[in-house]
Design a protein around this motif. Sequence first.
Motif, mmCIF file in Angstrom:
data_model
loop_
_atom_site.group_PDB
_atom_site.id
_atom_site.type_symbol
_atom_site.label_atom_id
_atom_site.label_comp_id
_atom_site.label_asym_id
_atom_site.label_seq_id
_atom_site.Cartn_x
_atom_site.Cartn_y
_atom_site.Cartn_z
ATOM 1 N N LEU A 47 0.835 -1.193 0.000
ATOM 2 C CA LEU A 47 0.000 0.000 0.000
ATOM 3 C C LEU A 47 0.876 1.253 0.000
ATOM 4 O O LEU A 47 2.107 1.176 0.053
ATOM 5 N N TYR A 48 0.234 2.406 -0.050
ATOM 6 C CA TYR A 48 0.924 3.687 -0.127
ATOM 7 C C TYR A 48 1.771 3.927 1.121
ATOM 8 O O TYR A 48 1.313 3.730 2.244
ATOM 9 N N VAL A 49 2.996 4.344 0.907
ATOM 10 C CA VAL A 49 3.888 4.700 2.013
ATOM 11 C C VAL A 49 3.947 6.219 2.109
ATOM 12 O O VAL A 49 4.390 6.897 1.181
ATOM 13 N N VAL A 114 -6.677 0.123 -5.588
ATOM 14 C CA VAL A 114 -5.721 0.875 -6.405
ATOM 15 C C VAL A 114 -5.426 2.232 -5.762
ATOM 16 O O VAL A 114 -4.268 2.674 -5.689
ATOM 17 N N GLN A 115 -6.457 2.897 -5.282
ATOM 18 C CA GLN A 115 -6.271 4.196 -4.637
ATOM 19 C C GLN A 115 -5.394 4.084 -3.397
ATOM 20 O O GLN A 115 -4.585 4.975 -3.112
ATOM 21 N N ALA A 116 -5.548 2.977 -2.655
ATOM 22 C CA ALA A 116 -4.767 2.792 -1.433
ATOM 23 C C ALA A 116 -3.283 2.590 -1.720
ATOM 24 O O ALA A 116 -2.455 2.694 -0.814
ATOM 25 N N LEU A 121 -6.015 7.443 2.310
ATOM 26 C CA LEU A 121 -7.455 7.264 2.437
ATOM 27 C C LEU A 121 -7.831 7.303 3.915
ATOM 28 O O LEU A 121 -6.975 7.221 4.789
ATOM 29 N N THR A 122 -9.114 7.399 4.200
ATOM 30 C CA THR A 122 -9.574 7.518 5.587
ATOM 31 C C THR A 122 -10.442 6.335 5.997
ATOM 32 O O THR A 122 -11.013 5.626 5.161
ATOM 33 N N GLN A 145 -7.019 1.742 12.443
ATOM 34 C CA GLN A 145 -6.634 2.254 11.127
ATOM 35 C C GLN A 145 -6.454 1.133 10.109
ATOM 36 O O GLN A 145 -6.541 1.356 8.905
ATOM 37 N N GLY A 146 -6.251 -0.082 10.596
ATOM 38 C CA GLY A 146 -6.038 -1.202 9.689
ATOM 39 C C GLY A 146 -7.238 -1.553 8.829
ATOM 40 O O GLY A 146 -7.107 -2.352 7.885
ATOM 41 N N VAL A 147 -8.412 -1.001 9.139
ATOM 42 C CA VAL A 147 -9.572 -1.308 8.290
ATOM 43 C C VAL A 147 -9.365 -0.798 6.867
ATOM 44 O O VAL A 147 -9.889 -1.381 5.910
ATOM 45 N N ILE A 148 -8.584 0.280 6.724
ATOM 46 C CA ILE A 148 -8.335 0.831 5.389
ATOM 47 C C ILE A 148 -7.549 -0.173 4.553
ATOM 48 O O ILE A 148 -7.930 -0.514 3.431
ATOM 49 N N GLY A 149 -6.452 -0.654 5.114
ATOM 50 C CA GLY A 149 -5.635 -1.622 4.396
ATOM 51 C C GLY A 149 -6.342 -2.943 4.181
ATOM 52 O O GLY A 149 -6.167 -3.586 3.137
#
Length: 246
Positions: A47-49, A114-116, A121-122, A145-149
Amino acid sequence: MTDWLIAIDDTDDIGTKGTGEIASEIGELLQAADSAGRVSFVTRHQLYVHESIPYTSHNSAMCFSYSGSLSLAQIRQMAIAHLQQECAPAADPGLAVVDLALLTDRAALQQFGVQAKQQVLTKAQAYQLAEQLHVSLSEHGGTGQGVIGALAGLGLRLGGNDGRVKGQFQLGQADAEPQAYSVAEVLQQTGLDGVLTDQGEWLADDATLWLAGKVKAVFTQGRFALLVSAGASGWQNASKQQLKDY
């Protein structure tokens, strides 16, 4: 049988059990509870760093599929109990589970994944999309916060062209000296679906591979594949740099 995707994220801390290992253990628990079911390899999705995103080392989610007779409640019960038992105290774990037959908009879930990989993201965005798509999404400690990933992991796995298979395969090869294997031998010993060159060609079963060191696989075109490239002696397992594309 019902086909499910299950993803987790943000379960570990430096020096603790990794998220990939925890995901594998959840899969083993499901398999033990449903011996007729099928659990896939676990895939790691980068994911995005970004400095505003907390992560342990690489910011990656883990995902696997399960096909079987267990209900959503049973899957969640086992997964949540294991997360609560194994997650690091400082972690912010998230769990995402989806029944693929009930998923209302696959494209939207894939786009979130893809966005992640590209932007911050929130949690609110993740929960809103999960509710729209009938995805079970929950947090189990810390900031959650892990729900996003976790949700992104579902989307990236669903897209079929992202992720490295957790761990490596032991084929008896020496670390320094490449050994010859046919594609058929590799598939039989690993359970992978095929061998793919870095040019996008699927190799025939009788093709010869020269493997050494860490043998790792990727998830691409909806298949688990050993990635190889052309070397001095023939087809060799992909380099660490080539695997980074996944």
